[in-house]
Write a protein that holds these residues in place. Structure first.
Motif, PDB file in Angstrom:
ATOM      1  N   THR A   1      38.941  47.580  36.397  1.00 13.15           N
ATOM      2  CA  THR A   1      37.822  47.742  37.496  1.00 13.15           C
ATOM      3  C   THR A   1      37.463  46.835  38.058  1.00 13.15           C
ATOM      4  OG1 THR A   1      36.826  48.901  36.413  1.00 13.15           O
ATOM      5  CG2 THR A   1      38.535  50.281  37.267  1.00 13.15           C
ATOM      6  N   ARG A   2      36.909  46.218  36.869  1.00  8.46           N
ATOM      7  CA  ARG A   2      35.795  44.799  37.031  1.00  8.46           C
ATOM      8  C   ARG A   2      37.077  43.631  37.996  1.00  8.46           C
ATOM      9  NH1 ARG A   2      30.575  44.956  35.396  1.00  8.46           N
ATOM     10  NH2 ARG A   2      29.818  46.314  34.479  1.00  8.46           N
ATOM     11  N   VAL A   3      37.967  43.620  37.124  1.00  8.77           N
ATOM     12  CA  VAL A   3      39.216  42.563  38.115  1.00  8.77           C
ATOM     13  C   VAL A   3      39.182  42.824  39.667  1.00  8.77           C
ATOM     14  CG1 VAL A   3      40.865  41.734  37.813  1.00  8.77           C
ATOM     15  CG2 VAL A   3      39.756  41.539  36.014  1.00  8.77           C
ATOM     16  N   PHE A   4      39.655  43.897  39.474  1.00  7.11           N
ATOM     17  CA  PHE A   4      40.573  44.003  40.741  1.00  7.11           C
ATOM     18  C   PHE A   4      39.545  44.751  42.304  1.00  7.11           C
ATOM     19  CE2 PHE A   4      44.270  45.286  38.361  1.00  7.11           C
ATOM     20  CZ  PHE A   4      44.913  44.434  39.192  1.00  7.11           C
ATOM     21  N   THR A   5      38.144  45.155  41.388  1.00  5.23           N
ATOM     22  CA  THR A   5      36.915  45.825  42.826  1.00  5.23           C
ATOM     23  C   THR A   5      37.129  44.586  43.226  1.00  5.23           C
ATOM     24  OG1 THR A   5      36.692  47.441  40.803  1.00  5.23           O
ATOM     25  CG2 THR A   5      35.010  46.658  42.836  1.00  5.23           C
ATOM     26  N   PRO A   6      36.840  42.927  42.563  1.00  8.25           N
ATOM     27  CA  PRO A   6      36.068  42.454  43.821  1.00  8.25           C
ATOM     28  C   PRO A   6      37.840  41.181  44.659  1.00  8.25           C
ATOM     29  CG  PRO A   6      36.389  41.476  41.839  1.00  8.25           C
ATOM     30  CD  PRO A   6      36.216  43.195  41.370  1.00  8.25           C
ATOM     31  N   LEU A   7      38.455  41.723  43.652  1.00  8.94           N
ATOM     32  CA  LEU A   7      40.083  41.112  44.154  1.00  8.94           C
ATOM     33  C   LEU A   7      40.702  42.016  45.761  1.00  8.94           C
ATOM     34  CD1 LEU A   7      41.959  40.104  41.535  1.00  8.94           C
ATOM     35  CD2 LEU A   7      40.952  38.786  43.004  1.00  8.94           C
ATOM     36  N   PHE A   8      40.378  43.681  46.032  1.00 14.26           N
ATOM     37  CA  PHE A   8      40.436  44.575  46.667  1.00 14.26           C
ATOM     38  C   PHE A   8      38.980  44.210  48.232  1.00 14.26           C
ATOM     39  CE2 PHE A   8      43.506  46.354  44.525  1.00 14.26           C
ATOM     40  CZ  PHE A   8      43.829  47.143  45.220  1.00 14.26           C
ATOM     41  N   ALA A   9      37.619  43.908  47.583  1.00 11.45           N
ATOM     42  CA  ALA A   9      36.914  43.483  48.396  1.00 11.45           C
ATOM     43  C   ALA A   9      37.403  42.370  49.748  1.00 11.45           C
ATOM     44  CB  ALA A   9      35.558  43.352  47.957  1.00 11.45           C
ATOM     45  N   ALA A  10      37.379  40.926  48.519  1.00 11.78           N
ATOM     46  CA  ALA A  10      38.069  39.927  49.251  1.00 11.78           C
ATOM     47  C   ALA A  10      38.918  40.557  49.648  1.00 11.78           C
ATOM     48  CB  ALA A  10      38.133  38.843  48.056  1.00 11.78           C
TER      49      ALA A  10
END
Length: 456
Positions: free
Chosen positions: A296-305
């Protein structure tokens, strides 16, 4: 008013509860009763003049039926003072019930694997294009009832809960097979998408031991869903490797295994994998609890970007959104993934931890998703105004309104938490209680939409 002492106590109880739920010696019902007993003991000790942390330590020690489990908990948390209170003694041997977990799981997985082959006895075959609509409607009915039965056995639920579970599965099966739906109707696609969601939430009732009204049980099921998905994907990747080796090795000796793979290995393996993944989550929670929060910590910023880049491109090009069926499904899946990341991050978070950078990134993700949801809703309403209602557009409209309400209030609660004006527990309660809205909507699409739109 909540004090720091109360917050620390709740954090200690939450850690104790999570440890108890991972133990195969206890059902969820047993753990619930033991927690009530523990809280009662703590109240007695605090009223007698002890501090909350002292009351917790002594209450754990006094939990007579949990002495052995408490010793193991102390070993894993050796920095705690109360290790010295409860450490002596040897751990308890696994119970007979925990030893039966594996064979029962294997039996349930075998039943699910064979269930998908039963229609073949009546002339309905997976590889026949004419039977594709039957399997699209009924795919979730092969494994999910078996998974619910497994959890009903594991949680030792009563006859009343079993009756409710059976009635809901029968209702879903009758509705999708009794309605006269044409193979090319929109209702077929909507049913194939929404029935698995509706029945998965029925599985949640079994997972919660019938106590679906409990916020904590619903959050446990949300956490389980995320962990199950990870294990199921891993099993699927392994199954892909197995399939490739099966085809390659048999081809090397001049035999074509493609028919076996298509008719047996893939469908039976997928159905069995649903049960096996659930068992792995229950049996190996300590491993996945370390993995899932990292994801979740990896993909949350990626999806936000990614979503932010989409918004910038949308504004820069001034291009409208094509609201064809596939595009609507894509955007709904995107919003569901965002919501899934939010839900699982909430379920894995320590409620006592202060807001940090990751919480602000999550807030940004929710706000961006909210803006995109509004853009999609405007496109859908414009299309409906121009061409009228259809099952697809109506379903997309309803789902986006439901997601909009959830995202909007989640953003408000998240903002209050980040600014230090609201406790994190309010956001957690909101998400767990909103699950009921998803269940009602999924059943509405399956049961009501075909009637409203004349089975179109």
């Amino acid at each position: 008013m909540t004090t720091d002492s109360d917050t620390d106590l709740e954090a200690q109880i939450a850690e104790w509860r999570a440890y108890m739920h991972r133990r195969r010696e206890l059902s969820h019902t047993d753990a619930e009763e033991l927690e009530d007993h523990l809280r009662g003991r703590i109240t007695e000790f605090t009223e007698a003049g002890l501090r909350a942390d002292e009351a917790f330590l002594i209450a754990v020690k006094r939990m007579g039926t949990l002495d052995e489990l408490s010793r193991e908990f102390a070993r894993e948390h050796s920095e705690r003072l109360w290790k010295q209170l409860v450490l002596p003694g040897e751990p308890e041997a696994p119970t007979a019930r925990s030893r039966r977990e594996l064979p029962v799981m294997v039996l349930c997985a075998a039943v699910a694997a064979l269930a998908i082959k039963v229609p073949g006895l009546f002339g309905l075959h997976l590889t026949d294009e004419n039977d594709a609509s039957f399997y699209a409607r009924n795919l979730s009915l092969f494994a999910l009832p078996v998974l619910a039965a497994y959890f009903a056995w594991q949680r030792r639920v009563g006859p009343r809960v079993i009756g409710v579970l059976a009635a809901l599965f029968v209702l879903g099966a009758v509705a999708v097979n009794a309605y006269p739906l044409d193979d090319d109707s929109q209702s077929i696609v909507l049913t194939a998408i929404h029935l698995p969601l509706a029945l998965w939430l029925v599985v949640g009732i079994a997972y919660a031991g019938g106590d679906w009204r409990s916020d904590r049980r619903r959050m446990d099921f949300i956490r389980f869903t995320g962990e199950w998905l990870i294990y199921f994907v891993l099993l699927g990747l392994g199954g892909g490797v197995l399939t490739a080796f099966t085809l390659g090795t048999f081809e090397a000796i001049g035999l074509d295994a493609e028919g076996f793979v298509q008719q047996w290995l893939l469908p039976c393996g997928a159905m069995a994998g649903i049960v096996v993944a659930a068992w792995l989550v229950e049996a190996k929670q300590s491993v996945i609890e370390n993995m899932a929060p990292v994801l979740t910590r990896v993909f949350t910023p990626l999806f936000a970007a990614t979503l932010l880049a989409f918004l910038v491109a949308f504004v820069w090009t001034n291009n409208g959104i094509d609201v064809e069926r596939d595009v609507l499904i894509l955007f709904d899946l995107l919003l569901v993934i965002v919501l899934g990341l939010l839900l699982y991050a909430i379920s894995a978070r320590d409620v006592a931890t202060r807001p940090g950078l990751f919480d602000r990134v999550q807030l940004a993700l929710v706000v961006i998703a909210l803006i995109i949801d509004v853009i999609v809703l405007l496109a859908i309403t414009g299309r409906i105004t121009e061409f009228g209602l259809s099952p697809n557009k109506s379903a997309a409209l309803g789902e986006n309104v439901i997601l909009l309400a959830n995202l909007a209030w989640s953003a408000w609660l998240f903002l209050g938490f980040v600014r230090g004006r609201m406790p994190f527990a309010r956001l957690e309660r909101w998400q767990t209680r909103y699950v009921t809205v998803y269940a009602v909507w999924a059943w509405t699409v399956v049961l009501v939409f075909p009637l409203v739109f004349d089975f179109a």
